[in-house]
Enzyme design. Structure first.
Site, short mmCIF file in Angstrom:
data_model
loop_
_atom_site.label_atom_id
_atom_site.label_comp_id
_atom_site.label_asym_id
_atom_site.label_seq_id
_atom_site.Cartn_x
_atom_site.Cartn_y
_atom_site.Cartn_z
N HIS A 477 0.83 -1.21 0.00
CA HIS A 477 0.00 0.00 0.00
C HIS A 477 0.87 1.26 0.00
CE1 HIS A 477 -3.58 2.44 1.26
NE2 HIS A 477 -2.62 3.20 1.77
N GLU A 478 1.81 1.32 0.94
CA GLU A 478 2.65 2.51 1.02
C GLU A 478 3.56 2.65 -0.20
OE1 GLU A 478 1.90 4.77 2.97
OE2 GLU A 478 0.58 3.58 4.25
N HIS A 481 1.66 4.37 -2.87
CA HIS A 481 1.79 5.83 -2.72
C HIS A 481 3.16 6.28 -3.22
CE1 HIS A 481 -1.84 6.87 -0.60
NE2 HIS A 481 -1.58 6.11 0.45
#
Length: 693
Positions: A477-478, A481
């Protein structure tokens, strides 16, 4: 500060001299807390002078002398602030936190007169009103629109009296947000539970090793502790056979900021909500949520509530059915007690083992941190053609931080990526992406410096860090980003990378999670940390089958937090003066199962109270999930999760475009249509429940 001191400081302060490091990266090894205030003072002064020159330019306003000039301004301030706030969040100390209190107020006092400058706004508004005649490119048009909107929403068009009050509100909110985050960090730093030999029943070897590493980090060698980091709390609640200790850890975790001590956040929340309400009214909106959501994909509180309630009903029904099964399991085992919130994860894990023949402990040895990093990088290489090589010569803020150089398909330098993965007491909880420098091409190609910060448990005695499936998903997820910042390909800084609506910014990150749980990825990178053996096929199949297990719980704890965020910011501030009473009333109103806690209780809800980035916007994760659940279908329909044509559309319209495109237009350009609303419920295994309701 005397002129002589300023000259000497400019020559010796590492924040004020050119960085002779590789790729002009911050020289963290030379930067000390005492360097920041002089650097901020110089940066504020430089930026103020630049703004004055733009405002009083005698030439007729045009795009170059107003909008482009604004984009070029404040470079030193951006540079100093990026380094400072990285340390505040990822590696603070008492000196840094004390400076943070001062800087938050100074920052508000610096920006208020800029964003409310009537003359400057007049120049911007003139261009905006005549934008159709300016022959701008698409990106220039978008930048002008966003600049105008940003100034308008900051109060640049208000009366003088209202501007004064808005400035006062902004200053106080800046201070309160800093206080809130410091309070949560304080409670997290002050608490731990030491685990004696008799306290470890049910805990895996990897958890105990991580607990020993956490004790080492706090200067307690030879001990083992549970901390209030989520990466410590959740696996403990899931596996500890000691119900009394689960209760103790759970209550400490959910009481952060709500202990009646010097770190208590109840009064802080009341003041924040009152000030936000005042600001919204000054801006002409009935409440803060209406003000905030005007500039989002959702547009209105009603649209947000509609989405959340649509998901809430089937999620709650599923959670209640799961609760009954968990209670039956307790009774069957001879437990003479009612399921409580500190029991849910423990018995849900036992039920998953019984039903799906799968538990996290079985797969964690195959999910080493290094292998999951390699998996995330490999997916990016296969999708977007970028490559990664670790660099050991880049200065970092902590010895655990690692850095990789990223090159494009042609072998040209594209970015540096910093990974700070392990929990420590100097770091706030959670996981996030930020940057030390954003991509732009205004004067020259500027390569970004992108950061991922996580709070994974560190392996002890030289053992690797082993991730749970949730941890592995967080890493992807990170990094999603991160890719949004790495792949950014825009001209203007204000449109770079993640500079998009909050309810669109989670699309690149949540979409990237899909690759982590794909068999094609796990079969290659999920290898036993001791033997190197690949993940056995039967365990892989059991893991994939168990993915949707406990989704009622996961959805309820998230949606309830999003709903209370919305209620805090739509109801009058006076209604939530007693924060605990407001929380109880709202949970009763929606029928919150008492056996499930909010994912973020108000007093620790940093997303919405440590600043306003997600205030009235926590729903954004779910709004984006509607898109990400639908978006991955484009690869599935192509029959290849790395399909080059689909990946190029994804790159061009989502990851590389930053804020240069309208988000709805960007999604449609990628997918060819709007997202299907049922995709989210289908992904969470709730569609049949919703249809039956």
């Amino acid at each position: 500060m005397s002129d002589t001191t300023a000259v000497i400081d400019a020559q010796t302060n590492p924040l004020l001299v050119a960085w002779e490091t590789p790729h002009q990266t911050p020289p963290f090894d030379a930067i000390k807390p005492e360097h920041f205030l002089p650097a901020f003072e110089r940066a504020f002064a430089d930026h103020a002078a630049e703004i004055t020159a733009i405002t009083h330019d005698p030439a007729e306003p045009d795009f170059a002398n107003t909008i482009t000039a604004l984009e070029r301004s404040g470079k030193l301030l951006s540079k100093v602030a990026a380094v400072f706030y990285d340390l505040v969040s990822a590696h603070s100390n008492p000196a840094i936190l004390e400076i943070d209190k001062d800087v938050s107020l100074r920052m508000a006092r610096h920006w208020n007169p800029i964003m409310m400058n009537a003359v400057l706004f007049g120049r911007i508004a003139l261009l905006y009103d005549n934008r159709k005649d300016l022959k701008l490119t698409g990106e220039e048009q978008r930048l002008l629109e966003r600049t105008y909107t940003r100034f308008r929403r900051a109060g640049a068009g208000l009366s003088d009296d209202d501007k004064v009050r808005m400035a006062e509100i902004n200053e106080k909110l800046a201070q309160l947000g800093t206080t809130f985050s410091h309070h949560v960090l304080g409670d997290e730093q002050d608490w731990y539970l030491e685990l004696g030999e008799d306290d470890r029943a049910g805990l895996s070897e990897s958890f105990v090793a991580a607990a020993k590493a956490a004790a080492d980090e706090r200067g307690m060698p030879g001990k083992a502790i549970v901390t209030l980091s989520r990466s410590s709390v959740e696996p403990f609640l899931q596996s500890s056979a000691r119900r009394d200790l689960r209760e103790k850890v759970f209550k400490a975790f959910t009481a952060r900021g709500d202990n009646g001590n010097s770190n208590d956040n109840n009064a802080v929340i009341g003041e924040i909500l009152s000030l936000r309400e005042q600001a919204a009214r000054i801006m002409g909106f009935p409440n803060f949520a209406a003000y905030r959501l005007e500039d989002s994909m959702a547009k209105t509180p009603e649209a947000v509530r509609g989405l959340l309630e649509r998901v809430w009903k089937p999620a709650r029904a599923k959670a209640l059915a799961d609760r009954d099964q968990l209670q039956e399991m307790i009774t069957a085992e001879g437990g003479n007690f009612k399921l409580a919130a500190w029991d849910w994860r423990y018995y849900a894990e036992k039920l998953r083992q019984a039903k799906a023949n799968f538990d996290d402990a079985a797969i964690k040895p195959y999910l080493s941190l290094d292998n999951m990093i390699a998996a995330a990088f490999d997916c990016a290489t296969r999708l977007f053609g970028i490559t990664f090589a670790e660099r050991k010569d880049i200065p970092v803020w902590h010895p655990d931080v690692r850095v990789w150089e990223i090159k494009d398909a042609g072998g040209r330098h594209k970015a540096l990526f910093y990974g700070d993965y392990f929990a420590r007491s100097s770091k706030r909880s959670g996981a996030w992406m930020t940057s030390l420098r954003d991509q732009q091409k205004l004067d020259r190609d500027t390569a970004p410096l992108i950061i991922n910060v996580c709070n994974f448990a560190k392996g002890a005695d030289g053992q690797p860090s082993l991730l749970s499936p949730d941890d592995a998903r967080t890493l992807f997820h990170e990094f999603g980003h991160g890719l949004h910042g790495i792949l950014s390909n825009v001209t203007y800084p204000s449109l770079s990378g993640t500079a998009v609506f909050t309810d669109f910014v989670e699309l690149p990150s949540q979409l990237y999670e899909h690759w982590q749980e794909r068999p094609e990825v796990l079969q290659t990178f999920a290898r036993h940390y001791q033997t190197g053996e690949p993940l056995p096929q039967d365990l892989l199949e059991r893991f994939l089958a168990a993915r949707r297990f406990n989704q009622g719980f996961a959805t309820v704890e998230f949606v309830s937090s999003a709903l209370i965020d919305l209620e805090f910011h739509t109801q009058p501030a006076a209604a939530s003066k007693d924060v605990r009473a407001f929380e109880r009333a709202e949970m009763e109103k929606i029928g919150m199962p008492p056996e499930i806690a909010l994912r973020h209780r108000p007093t620790q809800f940093g997303h919405i109270f440590s600043g306003d980035h997600y205030a009235a916007g926590y729903y954004s994760y779910m709004w984006s999930e509607v898109m990400d659940a639908d978006a991955f279908g484009a690869f599935e329909e192509a029959g290849n999760i790395f399909d080059p044509a689909v990946a190029k559309r994804l790159h061009d319209n989502v990851y590389a475009s930053g804020g240069s495109l309208d988000p709805e237009a960007a999604y449609i350009a990628f997918r060819g249509r709007e997202p299907e609303p049922d995709a989210l419920l289908r992904r969470r295994g709730l569609l049949d429940v919703a249809k039956a309701a």
